[in-house]
Design an enzyme around this catalytic site. Structure first.
Site, PDB file in Angstrom:
ATOM      1  N   ALA A   1     -19.402   2.896   3.824  1.00 26.92           N
ATOM      2  CA  ALA A   1     -18.727   2.191   2.737  1.00 26.92           C
ATOM      3  C   ALA A   1     -19.708   1.301   1.983  1.00 26.92           C
ATOM      4  O   ALA A   1     -19.622   1.170   0.757  1.00 26.92           O
ATOM      5  CB  ALA A   1     -17.567   1.358   3.288  1.00 26.92           C
TER       6      ALA A   1
ATOM      7  N   GLU B   1       0.828  -1.209   0.000  1.00 28.33           N
ATOM      8  CA  GLU B   1       0.000   0.000   0.000  1.00 28.33           C
ATOM      9  C   GLU B   1       0.866   1.265   0.000  1.00 28.33           C
ATOM     10  O   GLU B   1       1.859   1.355   0.720  1.00 28.33           O
ATOM     11  CB  GLU B   1      -0.928  -0.002   1.217  1.00 28.33           C
ATOM     12  CG  GLU B   1      -1.840   1.212   1.257  1.00 28.33           C
ATOM     13  CD  GLU B   1      -3.017   1.033   2.203  1.00 28.33           C
ATOM     14  OE1 GLU B   1      -3.648  -0.042   2.170  1.00 28.33           O
ATOM     15  OE2 GLU B   1      -3.299   1.963   2.981  1.00 28.33           O
TER      16      GLU B   1
ATOM     17  N   PHE C   1       0.691   5.790  -0.441  1.00 23.41           N
ATOM     18  CA  PHE C   1      -0.182   6.974  -0.499  1.00 23.41           C
ATOM     19  C   PHE C   1       0.366   7.953  -1.522  1.00 23.41           C
ATOM     20  O   PHE C   1       1.548   7.889  -1.872  1.00 23.41           O
ATOM     21  CB  PHE C   1      -0.339   7.615   0.886  1.00 23.41           C
ATOM     22  CG  PHE C   1       0.948   7.944   1.584  1.00 23.41           C
ATOM     23  CD1 PHE C   1       1.657   9.117   1.296  1.00 23.41           C
ATOM     24  CD2 PHE C   1       1.466   7.070   2.552  1.00 23.41           C
ATOM     25  CE1 PHE C   1       2.840   9.405   1.945  1.00 23.41           C
ATOM     26  CE2 PHE C   1       2.661   7.370   3.192  1.00 23.41           C
ATOM     27  CZ  PHE C   1       3.359   8.539   2.899  1.00 23.41           C
TER      28      PHE C   1
END
Lengths: 686, 686
Positions: free
Chosen positions: A212, A100, A102
């Site tokens: 969500a 992951e 950003f």
């Protein structure tokens, strides 16, 4: 999912659309029905061959592949969606990891992040994901936006990519717009999150996206089965949930609404995850659940994270960290140690097949953990000799012109508008027009090195054509130039010499010194195993072949001699010689491409991934000549002697490519060049 | 044009449509414009690359090829029209010949004529032509009609073909109907003739077709530039023309109306033709004029011809012939002698590049003349390893499944409805459905041998499976069977063993004796020159490769053992094993085709002309099993033991194909078979 997810509650009960799962895996219905096959030599009847196996095809993108396979599946995964890849790995027991990142804050940081993607791609992540940064205009075209970073990862780095998306405080139209854009760019996976409400208090909107699950439903209702959807799981329960059990119920609702798999928030003890997983299964959550691993990389980042995620750091960890909080290296070592031991326990449980890493955009700690776990795949098999793009449109692509071998991102950029990609044969491409390359500063095309470094490598001051020859020679040899700097990149090659090219080093050095300025070359190969560490590509059990290739800039004087020499090689050597004005000299009898790399595999059609295509060469020529000016000449003041030297070369040199068609014999191209120099040195005859 | 052309007069002056010639040769306008190339290394500017070279494309069929070349031009002529081929030969100075045939009267004669086409095709005629036989229902679907014979020549024998067509006594609609049908069948060239009026006197119809020129105009007005048009020239003047000069004028009118070239009536002295040619040029006829050569083959055929054509046989010929008129051999020898000397004189004049032969459907004399002239091309280079069809739709076809290697006509028949043909890659075919083969007696699919001969070869009476093994073995060895007859064909192979297969004779004999009944095989080849006399194909300077292939019928007992053996070869050997009911066993991981023949050529993409395609194999399987019954079992009485033996094999045997993927190593398929027999012979283990 590390930052900024505060709450998720009050979801209504509903049934998800059941159609989707029926559709899974039936992309090749007709193929499978006709196959009547399996590896264990069972038999079955062919009489049912025209019937499908029960599922009805939905309107998803994949349905157009449902009849006959039109491309060789060299790499089975290339045609699969992420959820299928995950299942395949699970079935085969192969362990995997994902990473992951950003979005960066500055364009320069973006350039660095992209080269980090390239480096970390070498380890073979199943996917990467890019977080949604609401404050950073995440859906925009800025080079630092979440959307564009994810676009770059998919298209230019060839990485399977999940784009995060949050829904609170956004209109349906905004969300739909983002999703449409993501689809257009070739993104196929969304991590559906609520995101942070603005301000302390927060009013739910009646028809808006409050959770969500609303986003999951919206994606399924607007885009059917196009996207694979990931949702977040909270091993300790979401901090805003009424209870751990209520949070599990919310998670199940997200799955029922159409999520394909779950990635969890980070946790500090393996038993936290294992309990969570058991609890999920107990309430009927059957999709993959991937543990989110956070290797502790520093005291401050840990504190920051804990504050945002409202997680509590266990006392035993605090006890170790507090005393060494000022020793970054010690903390990182401890973090790696801790992560490795936790991952081992997870993998050993037999319940976990994949690990998701919160990298914090850093490379060292995660790579270290992966290497120690033995799941960093140092030398992954190449499905093709060039890195494939992960855009769904390019799934069938398996032929490219050799010219862009060292500039794959530029090739992808210039062909991004194509509707079809050549497969099997270059001549089959129905979209031969290359887009113009005008903006040499696009961040994924930009050199990794800043101007000062380039000047050190390529010369603060050039004194003549010979000093340019010297730069090329230093790049080939790897020796420092006369000012003691190594030349690790060139305008046409952003990376040091490839291993394959290194084998030609001696000859290349010789010719560059004399003004044959090579920018691309490959030796001939007459059938090496496809598993060869240097030349191999494609599945094992095959053989790869190459024709020798040499591409270079050189003066018109050398070209004149070269042409005389080439005459005696007749059709053995194909050549294309062109200057910046487009004056073109060739002995190719027509405009057909020449295959220069091909492979033969068990049970496959022939694959010929690189060709010398005369038409494309003219598009490449523009780019290759422009790089002299854009990347090199512009380092110097206008009117400066250095700039004028480069300008002179740009205006007067020729770009030459040579192919030795007789691949089973010894490469004759060096002889061609030797003969040329000999001719130049011999006294003129009358 | 030998028979039945009586008169042609009174044509009006007119201008032909000039557009057509503009269009010639600009099929690859864009390609050529981009090429900026020639073999003599001239240079020209690329800046004009987007402009066409002046011609405007008409609506002809070829215009869809005008952008990018989508197929490798292995054989440049394959994409050319007849008039372009003629011009290419003229430019290169290559001499050529063509052959005229008339439609046969009976179906059996048609079968014989078709095999004559195949044999004479080996000599490399530029084209053949088929006369229009008005009394024989020439446009019908009868197997003896002009239309169907021409269709067979184009589609099944791969010959460039001109169909004659006469126009008198026919309506415009009839003519248009014939032309439409010809176009549909893939015929591209018409010989436009007037034909014989019915009865002695003849009234011209005002709006009808009274002269060949009317037919030429009609073709051009209705079909634009689709057809190449040939017209007849009369070196002595047409017998009904007012004068030699008037007849020349008529000829010029036919050319102005749109004819592309001229074939002349026969003549007996070279100076007759050379004068005629000069006279044509003098009045401005510039298209090719091809002399019609009539090798005298017998006294009666000569007399018959002279009567019909109203030509006079020169005294010097009569003087030779009359005394030997009952000695056929002597007359033929003389005729050959005469033709050779006349042709030599014509060719030596430098004005003649091609010779057209009136064969009278006979083979020996014409072949003899051609061989003595040195223009019979005994071993023409194969553009692909299989004979290409001359249908324009199939111009791009360069991949076929190996299964039909010995039954190319059946393959063409079963794929005649396809709109697209695979090119470059089998997987690219968008028309994978094979037509059914139900009528095994279609005249181009029929065995050349009559029933009695087949019985002699395959056994008047079979005594068991072993006697079938014996037939297969005799076919392989070429030795006579126990009744003293050689087995020169099998239901799956209408011709004796190919040279390539002969190399495997010893092994094939061994395995056939033991019940592995082979019907198709090829050895592995790891890069032989493309000019290799046995394995070579495609342009020179290339290399051809093959994977070893073996296809056979065998019992289920042998299949069971074979499967055990195959396990240890894993992916090295791909296999497909199927019985008549469609029970299918394979180790192919998916439905991808396996390339088993491929070639690498200078300046070309890879060509892979034969593949083992799992899907096609199931269509082939139906045909292969049916041939047992249709061609073999049906030779015997119903319920007879012989018939029941074949029926048993049909019902119980498996069809097996094996590919050894490891082409650089020694073919392992013989080892596989040996291991299988060894396993069968070893005592059962517990």
């Amino acid at each position: 999912i590390v930052y900024g997810t505060k709450g998720q509650h009050e979801m209504k009960d509903h049934q998800r659309d059941g159609r989707r799962h029926q559709n899974e895996g039936i992309r090749h219905t007709k193929l499978r029905a006709l196959t009547m096959v399996n590896e264990n030599q069972h038999t079955c009847s062919a009489s049912s061959s025209s019937k499908s196996d029960g599922g009805s095809s939905s309107g998803s993108e994949s349905s157009k592949d449902s009849s006959r396979c039109s491309t060789p599946v060299l790499d089975a995964e290339r045609h699969e969606r992420l959820r299928e890849k995950m299942r395949r790995r699970q079935d085969s027991g192969d362990r995997w990891f994902s990473l992951e990142f950003f979005p960066p804050r500055t364009a320069n940081a973006a350039v660095n992040l992209i080269s980090r993607f390239d480096r970390m791609a070498a380890g073979g992540p199943l996917f990467i994901d890019v977080t949604w940064h609401p404050a950073g205009d995440p859906g925009s075209d800025k080079e630092t936006s979440s959307m564009i970073i994810a676009n770059t990862a998919v298209n230019y780095c060839g990485l399977e990519t999940i784009l995060h998306m949050t829904c609170c405080n956004q209109t349906k139209d905004d969300i739909t717009g983002h999703l449409q854009k993501a689809k257009r760019l070739g993104l196929k996976n969304i991590m559906a999150l609520r995101g942070d409400p603005v301000g302390e208090e927060w009013e739910e909107e009646v028809h808006g996206f409050n959770h969500a699950v609303d986003l999951v439903k919206h994606i399924r209702s607007e885009f059917d089965d196009y996207f694979d959807i990931c949702v977040a799981g909270y091993p300790k329960g979401h901090p805003e949930a009424e209870s751990y059990e209520a949070d599990l119920k919310h998670l199940k609702e997200k799955v029922l609404a159409g999520a394909d798999f779950i990635i969890t928030q980070l946790f500090f003890r393996p038993e936290t995850f294992l309990k969570f997983m058991k609890d999920c299964q107990a309430i009927g959550i059957t999709c993959p659940i991937i543990p989110g691993i956070f290797p502790i990389q520093g005291y401050h980042s840990l504190r920051q994270l804990v504050k945002l995620s409202k997680l509590e750091v266990p006392q035993e960890i605090k006890d170790v960290i507090e005393p060494i909080k000022d020793n970054d290296a010690a903390i990182r070592n401890y973090g790696v140690e801790l992560a490795v031991s936790m991952c081992r326990e997870l993998l050993d449980s037999g319940l976990v097949h994949g690990l998701h890493f919160y990298t914090l955009n850093r490379e060292v700690a995660t790579t270290e953990v992966l290497k120690r776990l033995g799941i960093w795949n140092e030398d992954p098999r190449r499905p093709l000799p060039w890195a494939v793009s992960a855009h769904p449109k390019r799934r069938v692509e398996d032929v490219r012109p050799i010219f862009w071998a060292s500039r794959p991102k530029s090739y992808i950029y210039r062909t991004q508008e194509w509707d079809d990609f050549p497969n099997g044969r270059w001549g089959n491409s129905s979209s031969p027009a290359f887009g113009e390359l005008k903006d040499y500063y696009l961040f994924y095309l930009k050199s990794k090195s800043p101007r000062e470094e380039l000047l050190k490598m390529w010369g603060e001051e050039l004194t003549g054509e010979e000093s340019v020859f010297e730069v090329f020679t230093c790049y080939i040899t790897g020796e420092p130039n006369k000012n003691g700097h190594r030349v690790t990149c060139m305008p046409w090659n952003d990376d040091p010499l490839a291993t394959e090219t290194s084998l030609l080093k001696e000859q290349l050095e010789k010719v560059n010194r004399r003004g044959i300025l090579t920018i691309n070359s490959q030796p001939n190969i007459n059938g090496k195993p496809s598993t060869d560490p240097i030349f191999g590509w494609g599945p094992s059990g095959g053989y790869v072949f190459q024709k020798a290739y040499l591409e270079f800039f050189t003066s018109s004087e050398i070209v004149t001699a070269l042409l005389k020499v080439l005459k005696k090689y007749e059709l053995r050597v194909n050549y294309h010689i062109v200057n910046v004005k487009g004056q073109n000299i060739t002995n190719a009898p027509d405009l057909q491409p020449n295959a220069v790399t091909w492979g033969i595999f068990p049970g496959r059609e022939i694959i010929q991934p690189t060709v010398v295509d005369p038409v494309s060469f003219l598009s490449w020529k523009d780019e290759a000549f422009a790089l002299w000016i854009e990347q090199w000449a512009k380092l110097y003041e206008e009117e400066s002697p250095s700039r004028m030297i480069i300008q002179y070369i740009h205006d007067n040199y020729y770009l030459v490519n040579l192919v030795d068609n007789d691949f089973p014999l010894e490469n004759c191209l060096w002889q061609v060049v030797d003969d040329t120099f000999e001719l130049l040195n011999s006294p003129p005859q009358q």
